[in-house]
Design a protein around this motif. Structure first.
Motif, short mmCIF file in Angstrom:
data_model
loop_
_atom_site.label_atom_id
_atom_site.label_comp_id
_atom_site.label_asym_id
_atom_site.label_seq_id
_atom_site.Cartn_x
_atom_site.Cartn_y
_atom_site.Cartn_z
N ARG A 1 7.46 -41.88 -4.65
CA ARG A 1 7.46 -40.60 -4.22
C ARG A 1 8.85 -40.25 -3.69
N HIS A 2 9.84 -41.38 -3.61
CA HIS A 2 11.27 -41.28 -2.98
C HIS A 2 11.79 -40.23 -3.95
N LYS A 3 11.62 -40.28 -5.25
CA LYS A 3 12.13 -39.51 -6.27
C LYS A 3 12.52 -38.13 -5.99
N VAL A 4 11.29 -37.45 -5.47
CA VAL A 4 11.57 -36.10 -5.13
C VAL A 4 12.50 -36.00 -4.10
N GLU A 5 12.59 -36.71 -3.12
CA GLU A 5 13.64 -36.55 -2.08
C GLU A 5 14.88 -36.70 -2.61
N CYS A 6 15.13 -37.73 -3.34
CA CYS A 6 16.35 -37.72 -3.90
C CYS A 6 16.92 -36.72 -4.71
N ARG A 7 16.12 -36.02 -5.38
CA ARG A 7 16.17 -34.89 -6.29
C ARG A 7 16.65 -33.71 -5.40
#
Length: 293
Positions: free
Chosen positions: A253-259
């Motif tokens: 789920r960290h990918k949405v934070e990175c985006r």
């Protein structure tokens, strides 16, 4: 070419997707020059009047930006880029959902009440959104804020974005975000609307959201809130079983934070300067287009 302007390769991808420059009583400007001027304003967060002269008159850049917002050009371009990415097998359909709060500059306040003569606020057909009564502005401890709700796939493509006032909760907007995921196939037909899996944090742990995902047969990984777990345990066998939770899948789920961090590199997104929510939404869409390229 100045820093941040389109490269030749990027322009080659974008040029077929852009409509002609609207006629404004003078010879049409070069579309690449105008697009770079509009993007310069979104990237720097500067007032329209400060757009450098190398991009042409600032009035032209603003007029084109506004007209393409009204006729739905920005979401159409973004949708075409998503279709191309999906056809190339780039989009991965494991979707993470989250939101981010953006401070609103004092210049973003003071828009007239709904009903003023502005076609960008009244059209609701196609991909054009209507202007909300609150202009997407809300008050919190930090002052005026706007919230962006995002659905991001595993390859960092933003599949849906919804603009609300900053004090709005995440869970009530979840279904609206999910309904915004619509990627048509390259040959037409029904668009794809159902991810392979949805990842979200505890803010989305509700019976309504879990029922919605089960009804659409979408697997999900959402941790249970502590108070919900305690309430279930106190009920004993009547409380039912705990919801399934895949800890390893949740790490992705960290990918949405990175985006979100990448999106906020555009200062015109990180701080809202647009008075109307539909203009700010167009700024977000423009940023997504530029970053996709």
């Amino acid at each position: 070419m100045s820093r941040g302007d389109l490269t030749d390769a990027q322009w080659e991808r974008l040029e077929p997707l852009l409509p002609p420059i609207p006629k404004m009583g003078r010879p049409p400007r070069d579309r690449r020059q105008v697009f770079d001027g509009i993007w310069w304003r979104a990237r720097t967060g500067s007032p329209w009047r400060d757009v450098p002269e190398r991009y042409g008159p600032w009035e032209t850049a603003y007029t084109v930006f506004r007209r393409w917002q009204i006729d739905g050009t920005w979401p159409r371009i973004l949708k075409k880029l998503q279709v191309k990415a999906d056809a190339d097998g780039i989009i991965e359909w494991e979707v993470s959902v989250d939101s981010t709060v953006c401070r609103a500059h004092q210049h973003a306040a003071g828009a007239p009440q709904k009903g003023a003569d502005d076609p960008g606020r009244t059209r609701t057909d196609g991909l054009v959104a209507s202007e909300p009564d609150d202009h997407g502005l809300g008050r919190s401890r930090g002052g005026l804020t706007t919230k962006i709700h995002l659905a991001v796939d595993a390859s960092f493509h933003v599949l849906a974005a919804v603009i609300t006032a900053g004090q709005r909760g995440d869970a009530p907007v979840f279904e609206q975000v999910m309904e915004g995921i619509r990627i048509p196939g390259p040959g037409g037909g029904h668009p794809r609307t159902r991810p392979d899996r949805v990842l979200a944090d505890r803010a989305y742990s509700s019976r309504q959201i879990r029922s919605y995902l089960r009804r659409r047969q979408i697997p999900h990984t959402i941790p249970e809130k502590r108070d919900q777990a305690g309430h279930r345990l106190r009920r004993g066998s009547a409380g039912g079983r705990p919801p399934g939770f895949d800890r390893e899948a949740y790490k992705r789920r960290h990918k949405v934070e990175c985006r979100i961090g990448f999106l906020k590199q555009a200062r015109g997104v990180a701080t809202r300067y647009d008075k109307l929510a539909v203009r700010y939404e167009a700024t977000v869409q423009l940023t997504l287009i530029r970053q996709t390229l």
